[in-house]
Design a protein around this motif. Structure first.
Motif, PDB file in Angstrom:
ATOM      1  N   GLU A  87       8.962  -0.640   5.082  1.00  0.00           N
ATOM      2  CA  GLU A  87       8.384   0.569   4.468  1.00  0.00           C
ATOM      3  C   GLU A  87       9.526   1.416   3.914  1.00  0.00           C
ATOM      4  OE1 GLU A  87       4.938   0.881   7.967  1.00  0.00           O
ATOM      5  OE2 GLU A  87       6.445   2.445   7.823  1.00  0.00           O
ATOM      6  N   ILE A 121       7.277   9.694  -1.957  1.00  0.00           N
ATOM      7  CA  ILE A 121       6.128   8.824  -1.690  1.00  0.00           C
ATOM      8  C   ILE A 121       6.595   7.757  -0.704  1.00  0.00           C
ATOM      9  CG2 ILE A 121       6.599   7.334  -3.709  1.00  0.00           C
ATOM     10  CD1 ILE A 121       3.541   7.158  -4.073  1.00  0.00           C
ATOM     11  N   GLN A 122       5.745   7.471   0.285  1.00  0.00           N
ATOM     12  CA  GLN A 122       6.095   6.399   1.231  1.00  0.00           C
ATOM     13  C   GLN A 122       5.216   5.191   0.931  1.00  0.00           C
ATOM     14  OE1 GLN A 122       5.047   6.794   5.356  1.00  0.00           O
ATOM     15  NE2 GLN A 122       6.757   5.523   6.054  1.00  0.00           N
ATOM     16  N   VAL A 123       5.837   4.058   0.740  1.00  0.00           N
ATOM     17  CA  VAL A 123       5.090   2.841   0.382  1.00  0.00           C
ATOM     18  C   VAL A 123       5.519   1.682   1.266  1.00  0.00           C
ATOM     19  CG1 VAL A 123       4.871   3.542  -2.043  1.00  0.00           C
ATOM     20  CG2 VAL A 123       6.797   2.085  -1.377  1.00  0.00           C
ATOM     21  N   MET A 165       5.338  -3.366  -2.429  1.00  0.00           N
ATOM     22  CA  MET A 165       4.770  -2.796  -3.656  1.00  0.00           C
ATOM     23  C   MET A 165       5.616  -3.205  -4.866  1.00  0.00           C
ATOM     24  SD  MET A 165       3.832   1.109  -4.636  1.00  0.00           S
ATOM     25  CE  MET A 165       2.323   1.081  -3.697  1.00  0.00           C
ATOM     26  N   LEU A 209       4.611   1.138  -8.445  1.00  0.00           N
ATOM     27  CA  LEU A 209       5.164   2.425  -7.994  1.00  0.00           C
ATOM     28  C   LEU A 209       5.360   3.360  -9.186  1.00  0.00           C
ATOM     29  CD1 LEU A 209       6.324   4.309  -5.839  1.00  0.00           C
ATOM     30  CD2 LEU A 209       8.539   3.195  -6.150  1.00  0.00           C
ATOM     31  N   ILE A 261       1.880   4.676 -10.136  1.00  0.00           N
ATOM     32  CA  ILE A 261       1.361   5.638  -9.152  1.00  0.00           C
ATOM     33  C   ILE A 261       2.126   6.955  -9.267  1.00  0.00           C
ATOM     34  CG2 ILE A 261       1.135   6.117  -6.673  1.00  0.00           C
ATOM     35  CD1 ILE A 261       0.655   3.063  -6.307  1.00  0.00           C
ATOM     36  N   HIS A 279      10.480   5.427   2.080  1.00  0.00           N
ATOM     37  CA  HIS A 279      10.210   6.724   1.451  1.00  0.00           C
ATOM     38  C   HIS A 279      11.029   6.764   0.169  1.00  0.00           C
ATOM     39  CE1 HIS A 279       9.035   8.064   5.551  1.00  0.00           C
ATOM     40  NE2 HIS A 279       8.307   8.954   4.904  1.00  0.00           N
ATOM     41  N   TYR A 282       2.040  10.541   0.723  1.00  0.00           N
ATOM     42  CA  TYR A 282       2.585  11.203  -0.466  1.00  0.00           C
ATOM     43  C   TYR A 282       2.851  12.657  -0.097  1.00  0.00           C
ATOM     44  CZ  TYR A 282       2.852  13.422  -5.017  1.00  0.00           C
ATOM     45  OH  TYR A 282       3.268  14.170  -6.089  1.00  0.00           O
ATOM     46  N   ARG A 330       0.813  -1.224   0.000  1.00  0.00           N
ATOM     47  CA  ARG A 330       0.000   0.000   0.000  1.00  0.00           C
ATOM     48  C   ARG A 330       0.851   1.282   0.000  1.00  0.00           C
ATOM     49  NH1 ARG A 330      -2.310  -3.475   3.600  1.00  0.00           N
ATOM     50  NH2 ARG A 330      -1.520  -2.479   5.474  1.00  0.00           N
ATOM     51  N   VAL A 331       0.225   2.349  -0.522  1.00  0.00           N
ATOM     52  CA  VAL A 331       0.835   3.686  -0.385  1.00  0.00           C
ATOM     53  C   VAL A 331       0.521   4.161   1.026  1.00  0.00           C
ATOM     54  CG1 VAL A 331       0.764   6.089  -1.165  1.00  0.00           C
ATOM     55  CG2 VAL A 331       0.514   4.241  -2.828  1.00  0.00           C
ATOM     56  N   LYS A 340       0.653  10.785 -10.302  1.00  0.00           N
ATOM     57  CA  LYS A 340       0.867  11.987  -9.492  1.00  0.00           C
ATOM     58  C   LYS A 340       1.700  13.016 -10.247  1.00  0.00           C
ATOM     59  CE  LYS A 340       0.165   9.679  -5.089  1.00  0.00           C
ATOM     60  NZ  LYS A 340      -1.244  10.052  -5.037  1.00  0.00           N
TER      61      LYS A 340
END
Ligand code: 2HG
Ligand code: ZN
Length: 463
Positions: free
Chosen positions: A206, A105-107, A111, A116, A119, A208, A98, A94-95, A123
């Motif tokens: 996770e 973007i932090q995901v 992912m 990515l 997405i 960034h 942002y 998941r995202v 954006k």
């Protein structure tokens, strides 16, 4: 007392723990074919807290964990053969955040790279690290191997795009590192230890990731080159005039394998022993004219035999397939893969030495050269002769590899430029890293993973 499986079920729920043979076989390995998977279980956590509980349980029980991403690796880094827990990040995709002003973007780490990329595009941005396996590889795996790919000449490796990490260390602690910032001069940048650590220090949960602006009007040129020596001046001339987004190469053997698959055809009828693929942004007509001038100058000098410039997006994609489909087209053959790098200036002499070695000792072996020549990164796939039994081929490769790596060491190069050490390159680490360096690495592992539960046996052995 609850069994380990029961405790895993208590952490993530019944449907997120798999112990069936199919799951063990699928999730217990990467793209390497020489290892037989045999994990205890495959577990699919949903968030960092669950990962932490799994790592804490593994610590108590002294069970090894193999973190598993898209399983596209080529060095055995994600192989589980000894009753380990395979920790798949697949459900963590998941995202999380942002930050438009920061273009960050932090995901979650599971992912898929392509997701990515999509997405980022939605954006209005761009995630530039790219490779043939971006449809399955995951961001966490890319970070754990510091994945490179086809755009490194312009954008660098995955390391350049990581501005923060959440990790669960091998001792079960959660670290939130760097929080997406561009600048942070408060001591050791711990994220860089986890980038490229191949799951041996902890689990990346996770990240960034920094985004870039989208490239404008990309163009691709494929050129046929009469010999390897000519590749270098062609590269010099183009780089002197134009900012390239890719400078890749492949030999006729590698290209033939792709053409044989029947999806794309050769770029032109002129036969050439080597081909280069050059990509650049062409926001103005002027850049394109400049590229054409360099191309003509290279033809006049005899460095280029023929060439084609993409005329549409579809043709651009097809020209890229000549390079990107090589691994897939080789998957029908038994190969010995090498992913080596030397300084760009040493590449012609290095290739020459290796070719001489094969001509003298293994003339029946077909070599396929391709790779990221603009980064000094060569992929050498040695193809098994059709009539040779597979075990005999692998046995011979055991004596061929040290010879290749002796030559790598002669030029001060690396035995793995981008695929990682994992299991397949572990016996050869000493060709690229000194005993003192490996001891420091062991010390770092001991610090983050005191019980040695994180992906043991990968990169180096503990004792
Ligand atoms: C590539 O550049 C990949 O296509 C795979 O790194 C290389 O299959 C290989 O040896
Ligand atoms: Zn590559």
């Amino acid at each position: 007392m609850q069994s380990v499986i029961e405790q895993l079920v208590a952490i993530v729920g019944e449907h997120r723990v798999k112990i069936d043979v199919d799951s063990q076989q699928v999730f217990g390995k990467d793209q390497t074919r020489v290892f037989t998977p045999n994990p205890m279980a495959v577990v699919f956590p949903d968030n960092t807290e669950e990962v932490q509980k799994i790592v804490q349980l593994a610590n108590q029980q002294r069970i090894a964990i193999v973190p598993s991403g898209g399983r596209t690796g080529l060095s055995g880094g994600a192989v589980a053969m000894k009753g380990e827990i395979v920790l798949s990040l697949e459900k963590m995709n998941r995202v999380l955040d942002y930050l438009p002003e920061d273009r960050v973007i932090q995901v979650q780490a599971g992912m898929v790279t392509e997701q990515l990329q999509t997405i980022a595009e939605e954006k209005g941005g761009f995630y530039p690290v790219d490779f043939g396996s971006s449809g399955s590889s995951q961001i966490g795996g890319n970070i754990a191997t510091n994945a490179g790919g086809i755009k490194v000449i312009r954008y660098g490796m995955t390391r350049n795009w990581v501005l923060g990490l959440t990790v669960v260390t091998g001792s079960g602690e959660v670290l939130h590192i760097n929080n997406g910032m561009m600048k942070n001069a408060t001591g050791y940048a711990l994220q860089h230890l986890f980038i490229g650590s191949e799951g041996t220090l902890g689990v990346i949960t996770e990240a960034h990731m920094k985004l870039e602006r989208q490239p404008q009007n990309l163009q691709v040129l494929v050129l046929g080159v009469p010999n390897f020596e000519a590749v270098m001046p062609v590269m010099r001339e183009f780089r002197a005039q134009i900012d390239l987004t890719a400078f890749e190469f492949f030999d006729a053997n590698a290209m033939q394998k792709v053409v044989d698959c029947g999806h794309v055809s050769a770029p032109f009828t002129t036969q050439a022993p080597f081909y280069v693929l050059i990509e650049f942004e062409s926001p103005h007509e002027e850049t394109l004219n400049q590229a054409m001038q360099v191309f003509e100058a290279c033809m006049e000098k005899g460095w280029v035999l023929d060439g084609v410039l993409s005329q549409s997006l579809e043709q651009l994609k097809n020209l890229w397939r000549l390079r990107e489909d090589i691994t897939e087209s080789l998957s029908g053959y038994t190969t010995n893969k090498n992913d080596i790098s030397v300084l760009i200036g040493h590449v012609p002499a290095f290739i020459n030495d290796i070719e001489q070695f094969f001509a003298q000792h293994y003339a029946a072996f077909e070599t396929c050269w391709f790779g990221h020549i603009g980064d000094g990164n060569l992929h050498l796939n040695v193809v098994k002769p059709q009539d040779m039994p597979i075990p005999e081929f692998y046995e011979l490769c055991k004596s061929i590899n040290p010879k290749i790596f002796e030559l790598v060491a002669k030029y001060g190069g690396s035995i793995s430029a981008e695929h990682g050490v994992g299991l397949t390159k572990k016996p050869y680490l000493a060709y690229s890293r000194s005993p003192v360096e490996v001891d420091y690495m062991r010390g770092i592992k001991q610090l983050f993973d005191p019980h040695g539960i994180m992906n043991p046996g990968k990169i180096f052995d503990i004792a």
